[in-house]
Design a protein around this motif. Structure first.
Motif, PDB file in Angstrom:
ATOM      1  N   SER A  65       0.807  -1.216   0.000  1.00  0.00           N
ATOM      2  CA  SER A  65       0.000   0.000   0.000  1.00  0.00           C
ATOM      3  C   SER A  65       0.841   1.266   0.000  1.00  0.00           C
ATOM      4  O   SER A  65       0.318   2.351  -0.270  1.00  0.00           O
ATOM      5  CB  SER A  65      -0.916   0.014   1.228  1.00  0.00           C
ATOM      6  OG  SER A  65      -1.738  -1.138   1.269  1.00  0.00           O
ATOM      7  N   THR A  66       2.142   1.146   0.308  1.00  0.00           N
ATOM      8  CA  THR A  66       3.000   2.334   0.409  1.00  0.00           C
ATOM      9  C   THR A  66       4.233   2.263  -0.474  1.00  0.00           C
ATOM     10  O   THR A  66       4.897   3.284  -0.674  1.00  0.00           O
ATOM     11  CB  THR A  66       3.465   2.532   1.864  1.00  0.00           C
ATOM     12  OG1 THR A  66       4.120   1.344   2.318  1.00  0.00           O
ATOM     13  CG2 THR A  66       2.289   2.830   2.779  1.00  0.00           C
ATOM     14  N   GLY A  67       4.577   1.080  -1.004  1.00  0.00           N
ATOM     15  CA  GLY A  67       5.796   0.921  -1.783  1.00  0.00           C
ATOM     16  C   GLY A  67       6.972   0.564  -0.889  1.00  0.00           C
ATOM     17  O   GLY A  67       6.937   0.776   0.326  1.00  0.00           O
ATOM     18  N   ILE A  68       8.024   0.013  -1.476  1.00  0.00           N
ATOM     19  CA  ILE A  68       9.152  -0.477  -0.694  1.00  0.00           C
ATOM     20  C   ILE A  68       9.857   0.656   0.043  1.00  0.00           C
ATOM     21  O   ILE A  68      10.098   0.572   1.257  1.00  0.00           O
ATOM     22  CB  ILE A  68      10.154  -1.218  -1.616  1.00  0.00           C
ATOM     23  CG1 ILE A  68       9.509  -2.477  -2.209  1.00  0.00           C
ATOM     24  CG2 ILE A  68      11.414  -1.586  -0.841  1.00  0.00           C
ATOM     25  CD1 ILE A  68      10.389  -3.216  -3.192  1.00  0.00           C
ATOM     26  N   VAL A  69      10.185   1.737  -0.654  1.00  0.00           N
ATOM     27  CA  VAL A  69      10.890   2.847  -0.011  1.00  0.00           C
ATOM     28  C   VAL A  69       9.975   3.565   0.974  1.00  0.00           C
ATOM     29  O   VAL A  69      10.382   3.915   2.094  1.00  0.00           O
ATOM     30  CB  VAL A  69      11.432   3.830  -1.070  1.00  0.00           C
ATOM     31  CG1 VAL A  69      12.074   5.042  -0.401  1.00  0.00           C
ATOM     32  CG2 VAL A  69      12.440   3.126  -1.975  1.00  0.00           C
ATOM     33  N   GLY A  70       8.731   3.797   0.568  1.00  0.00           N
ATOM     34  CA  GLY A  70       7.784   4.450   1.468  1.00  0.00           C
ATOM     35  C   GLY A  70       7.584   3.661   2.748  1.00  0.00           C
ATOM     36  O   GLY A  70       7.565   4.223   3.854  1.00  0.00           O
ATOM     37  N   PHE A  71       7.436   2.348   2.615  1.00  0.00           N
ATOM     38  CA  PHE A  71       7.278   1.480   3.780  1.00  0.00           C
ATOM     39  C   PHE A  71       8.510   1.549   4.680  1.00  0.00           C
ATOM     40  O   PHE A  71       8.388   1.651   5.907  1.00  0.00           O
ATOM     41  CB  PHE A  71       7.047   0.038   3.320  1.00  0.00           C
ATOM     42  CG  PHE A  71       6.998  -0.972   4.433  1.00  0.00           C
ATOM     43  CD1 PHE A  71       5.797  -1.277   5.061  1.00  0.00           C
ATOM     44  CD2 PHE A  71       8.150  -1.637   4.842  1.00  0.00           C
ATOM     45  CE1 PHE A  71       5.748  -2.206   6.080  1.00  0.00           C
ATOM     46  CE2 PHE A  71       8.113  -2.567   5.863  1.00  0.00           C
ATOM     47  CZ  PHE A  71       6.906  -2.854   6.483  1.00  0.00           C
ATOM     48  N   SER A  72       9.692   1.482   4.085  1.00  0.00           N
ATOM     49  CA  SER A  72      10.933   1.494   4.869  1.00  0.00           C
ATOM     50  C   SER A  72      11.084   2.789   5.653  1.00  0.00           C
ATOM     51  O   SER A  72      11.485   2.785   6.824  1.00  0.00           O
ATOM     52  CB  SER A  72      12.137   1.285   3.947  1.00  0.00           C
ATOM     53  OG  SER A  72      12.035   0.057   3.248  1.00  0.00           O
ATOM     54  N   ILE A  73      10.735   3.911   5.028  1.00  0.00           N
ATOM     55  CA  ILE A  73      10.837   5.202   5.712  1.00  0.00           C
ATOM     56  C   ILE A  73       9.857   5.269   6.877  1.00  0.00           C
ATOM     57  O   ILE A  73      10.209   5.666   7.995  1.00  0.00           O
ATOM     58  CB  ILE A  73      10.577   6.348   4.721  1.00  0.00           C
ATOM     59  CG1 ILE A  73      11.710   6.423   3.691  1.00  0.00           C
ATOM     60  CG2 ILE A  73      10.434   7.679   5.454  1.00  0.00           C
ATOM     61  CD1 ILE A  73      11.470   7.428   2.583  1.00  0.00           C
ATOM     62  N   LEU A  74       8.615   4.855   6.638  1.00  0.00           N
ATOM     63  CA  LEU A  74       7.594   4.919   7.687  1.00  0.00           C
ATOM     64  C   LEU A  74       7.912   3.971   8.838  1.00  0.00           C
ATOM     65  O   LEU A  74       7.760   4.332  10.012  1.00  0.00           O
ATOM     66  CB  LEU A  74       6.224   4.585   7.099  1.00  0.00           C
ATOM     67  CG  LEU A  74       5.619   5.621   6.156  1.00  0.00           C
ATOM     68  CD1 LEU A  74       4.318   5.107   5.553  1.00  0.00           C
ATOM     69  CD2 LEU A  74       5.381   6.935   6.880  1.00  0.00           C
ATOM     70  N   LEU A  75       8.378   2.748   8.512  1.00  0.00           N
ATOM     71  CA  LEU A  75       8.686   1.778   9.572  1.00  0.00           C
ATOM     72  C   LEU A  75       9.868   2.258  10.404  1.00  0.00           C
ATOM     73  O   LEU A  75       9.887   2.091  11.633  1.00  0.00           O
ATOM     74  CB  LEU A  75       8.983   0.408   8.961  1.00  0.00           C
ATOM     75  CG  LEU A  75       9.005  -0.759   9.970  1.00  0.00           C
ATOM     76  CD1 LEU A  75       7.595  -1.012  10.490  1.00  0.00           C
ATOM     77  CD2 LEU A  75       9.561  -2.030   9.329  1.00  0.00           C
ATOM     78  N   THR A  76      10.869   2.852   9.750  1.00  0.00           N
ATOM     79  CA  THR A  76      12.011   3.408  10.480  1.00  0.00           C
ATOM     80  C   THR A  76      11.567   4.540  11.400  1.00  0.00           C
ATOM     81  O   THR A  76      12.001   4.630  12.557  1.00  0.00           O
ATOM     82  CB  THR A  76      13.076   3.918   9.498  1.00  0.00           C
ATOM     83  OG1 THR A  76      13.496   2.848   8.644  1.00  0.00           O
ATOM     84  CG2 THR A  76      14.283   4.471  10.242  1.00  0.00           C
ATOM     85  N   LEU A  77      10.679   5.396  10.904  1.00  0.00           N
ATOM     86  CA  LEU A  77      10.166   6.508  11.713  1.00  0.00           C
ATOM     87  C   LEU A  77       9.419   5.995  12.942  1.00  0.00           C
ATOM     88  O   LEU A  77       9.678   6.435  14.070  1.00  0.00           O
ATOM     89  CB  LEU A  77       9.252   7.378  10.851  1.00  0.00           C
ATOM     90  CG  LEU A  77       8.500   8.505  11.580  1.00  0.00           C
ATOM     91  CD1 LEU A  77       9.488   9.533  12.124  1.00  0.00           C
ATOM     92  CD2 LEU A  77       7.485   9.159  10.656  1.00  0.00           C
ATOM     93  N   VAL A  78       8.501   5.054  12.739  1.00  0.00           N
ATOM     94  CA  VAL A  78       7.682   4.563  13.856  1.00  0.00           C
ATOM     95  C   VAL A  78       8.534   3.818  14.873  1.00  0.00           C
ATOM     96  O   VAL A  78       8.379   4.010  16.088  1.00  0.00           O
ATOM     97  CB  VAL A  78       6.550   3.663  13.316  1.00  0.00           C
ATOM     98  CG1 VAL A  78       5.816   2.974  14.461  1.00  0.00           C
ATOM     99  CG2 VAL A  78       5.570   4.476  12.485  1.00  0.00           C
ATOM    100  N   SER A  79       9.457   2.971  14.411  1.00  0.00           N
ATOM    101  CA  SER A  79      10.298   2.216  15.349  1.00  0.00           C
ATOM    102  C   SER A  79      11.217   3.149  16.130  1.00  0.00           C
ATOM    103  O   SER A  79      11.451   2.948  17.334  1.00  0.00           O
ATOM    104  CB  SER A  79      11.121   1.161  14.601  1.00  0.00           C
ATOM    105  OG  SER A  79      11.983   1.765  13.645  1.00  0.00           O
ATOM    106  N   SER A  80      11.726   4.190  15.468  1.00  0.00           N
ATOM    107  CA  SER A  80      12.592   5.153  16.161  1.00  0.00           C
ATOM    108  C   SER A  80      11.808   5.929  17.219  1.00  0.00           C
ATOM    109  O   SER A  80      12.293   6.143  18.340  1.00  0.00           O
ATOM    110  CB  SER A  80      13.214   6.123  15.152  1.00  0.00           C
ATOM    111  OG  SER A  80      13.996   5.440  14.200  1.00  0.00           O
ATOM    112  N   LEU A  81      10.594   6.343  16.884  1.00  0.00           N
ATOM    113  CA  LEU A  81       9.764   7.049  17.853  1.00  0.00           C
ATOM    114  C   LEU A  81       9.375   6.135  19.018  1.00  0.00           C
ATOM    115  O   LEU A  81       9.285   6.586  20.165  1.00  0.00           O
ATOM    116  CB  LEU A  81       8.511   7.599  17.177  1.00  0.00           C
ATOM    117  CG  LEU A  81       8.733   8.755  16.199  1.00  0.00           C
ATOM    118  CD1 LEU A  81       7.416   9.154  15.537  1.00  0.00           C
ATOM    119  CD2 LEU A  81       9.357   9.955  16.901  1.00  0.00           C
ATOM    120  N   ALA A  82       9.147   4.851  18.723  1.00  0.00           N
ATOM    121  CA  ALA A  82       8.835   3.906  19.790  1.00  0.00           C
ATOM    122  C   ALA A  82      10.009   3.775  20.757  1.00  0.00           C
ATOM    123  O   ALA A  82       9.832   3.775  21.982  1.00  0.00           O
ATOM    124  CB  ALA A  82       8.475   2.546  19.197  1.00  0.00           C
TER     125      ALA A  82
END
Length: 455
Positions: A65-82
């Motif tokens: 739903s977001t694409g490989i790069v889009g997914f990687s950026i969002l997952l990195t953001l959420v995990s870092s904030l967590a």
């Protein structure tokens, strides 16, 4: 040292200090009568088990739903904030001498804050446990049946999802949930981690055995997935960025996949040599390993089915290779991992109830066992009798998860800490609160819009 309502060592309400060698210590660590706590590895497995659940099944769909790069950026953001929100919680623990999420709420907002956090944790964890048991009720009979002969006529007792759910709750979940300390669950958590690792390995292996484009003779598969796909003839070409209505579900899915904050403080309390730095290392290792497994399983699941990936990845394999032995075993492994996660989620829910009802009174086995049975009974009834449990708790999860993961840690830090607003952590706390509020409002609005549209 005092003993809380769950039999765990509590910190005195005093700040952390440093020993003669300059090493950061806590009152819990400095007490010579404290028994040896849980090991570093056991604590890592417990935090990972709190992080990783059935959410791993939906991340391939999030990548589609977001694409490989889009997914990687969002997952990195959420995990870092967590990880950063855990840092703020641990910093508050050392600053105040409090090692309970509920008591931090009390420190920030007096009794209303304590009650608010306790109720939020209880609702979030009951919702999570209920959704996990719903998965077990629907998937466990199918997993067992898949190992039987194709000529099996059905009708056996082990194909009754409700009966199986009651049996595993009484025989597996209840004995594990009734344990007085969360550190004891390190062994089952390590088993759940290896099941998740096996899942990731199977996803990688199956990528090379399933062709793309999918065979045209697999009509059931094609008909099922073309109804929900926007494929435009380039179905075997991975997309780097995708923006669509489905992309809005990605961040809430990722946020729910990294929510472990209700279990972090109890794990910190029972950690051997529990300094803030040591517990932060536990959290960082756990989040990093979870991030790695998430990325691998999401990437290879997406590269196997592309736009046709299902919101629950195993269903995609069932449609193409329904009786493949590796898929059958990994399905059972995931169900066992989900089953072993329920007692860990139950622990902070019980802790919240006991703190709200009894405060910091001495440990009582009667209260401990009674609260355990009542909570599991409520969760079991919800899983059995509420047909739309995932939709009902979708609204609850979109609000409570964002509060526990982002809003509460940032807000409590701003209220309790004496750091000036221009400081790094204060600015970070403000960003957490703003991000959490936006994510919660957006995900809640999307769920309501989806309900209205479907009706």
């Amino acid at each position: 040292m005092s003993i809380n309502g769950n039999g765990n060592a509590e910190l005195y309400s005093q700040p952390a200090r440093r020993d003669t060698e300059g090493t950061e210590t806590t009152p819990l660590l400095s007490n010579p009568s404290r028994v040896r706590g849980a090991s570093f590895a056991s604590s890592v497995f417990n935090v990972m088990n709190a992080i990783m659940g059935s959410g791993i099944l939906g991340l391939s769909y999030a990548m589609a739903s977001t694409g490989i790069v889009g997914f990687s950026i969002l997952l990195t953001l959420v995990s870092s904030l967590a990880a950063y929100s855990i840092h703020l919680l641990l910093k508050l623990c050392d600053l105040t001498g409090i090692n309970s999420y509920e008591d931090l709420g009390g420190q920030a907002l007096q009794k209303p804050g304590k009650v608010l956090v306790g109720i939020t944790i209880l609702i979030q964890n009951i919702g999570a446990m209920s959704s996990y048991l719903v998965i077990l009720k629907s998937e466990l009979p199918a997993a067992i049946t898949s190992f039987l002969s194709p000529d099996h006529k059905g009708g056996a007792w082990y194909e009754d999802g409700t009966l199986l759910l009651m049996l595993v709750t009484v025989c597996v979940v209840l004995p594990l949930a009734i344990l007085p300390k969360i550190g004891f669950l390190g062994y089952t958590s390590s088993l759940a981690f290896f099941f998740m690792l096996y899942f990731a390995i199977v996803v990688v292996v199956k990528k090379w055995s399933i062709p793309c484009p999918l065979p045209q003779n697999v009509t059931m598969f094609m008909e099922t997935y073309r109804q929900v796909s926007n494929s435009s003839g380039t179905e075997c070409t991975p997309k780097l960025f995708i923006v669509s209505s489905r992309s809005a579900y990605a961040i809430p899915t990722m946020a729910f996949s990294f929510l472990c904050h209700t279990a972090v403080l109890p794990i910190y309390c029972e950690l051997d040599r529990p300094t803030k730095a040591r517990m932060q290392n536990v959290a960082n290792v756990s989040i990093s390993l979870s991030f790695l497994l998430y990325v691998i399983s999401a990437l290879f699941g997406y590269l196997t089915f592309y736009a046709y990936v299902d919101s629950e990845l195993l269903l995609s394999y069932d449609a193409y290779i329904p009786r493949d032995i590796m898929v059958m075993t990994v399905r059972l492994a995931i169900l066992i991992a989900v089953l072993l996660t329920v007692p860990l989620i139950h622990f902070p829910a019980r802790k919240a109830v006991i703190l709200l009802l009894r405060g910091n009174r001495p440990f009582s086995w009667l209260t401990h066992i009674g609260t355990t049975v009542v909570i599991l009974g409520v969760v079991l009834l919800l899983a059995i009798y509420v047909p739309d449990i995932r939709n009902v708790f979708g609204v609850v999860g979109s609000t409570t998860s964002s509060c526990l993961l982002f809003v509460f840690p940032g807000f409590f830090y701003l209220k309790i800490s004496s750091q000036p607003l221009p400081s790094f952590d204060s600015v970070g706390a403000v960003c957490l609160v703003v991000f959490g509020l936006i994510m919660g409002v957006v995900s809640f609005s999307i769920i309501i819009f989806t309900w209205v549209q479907s009706s």
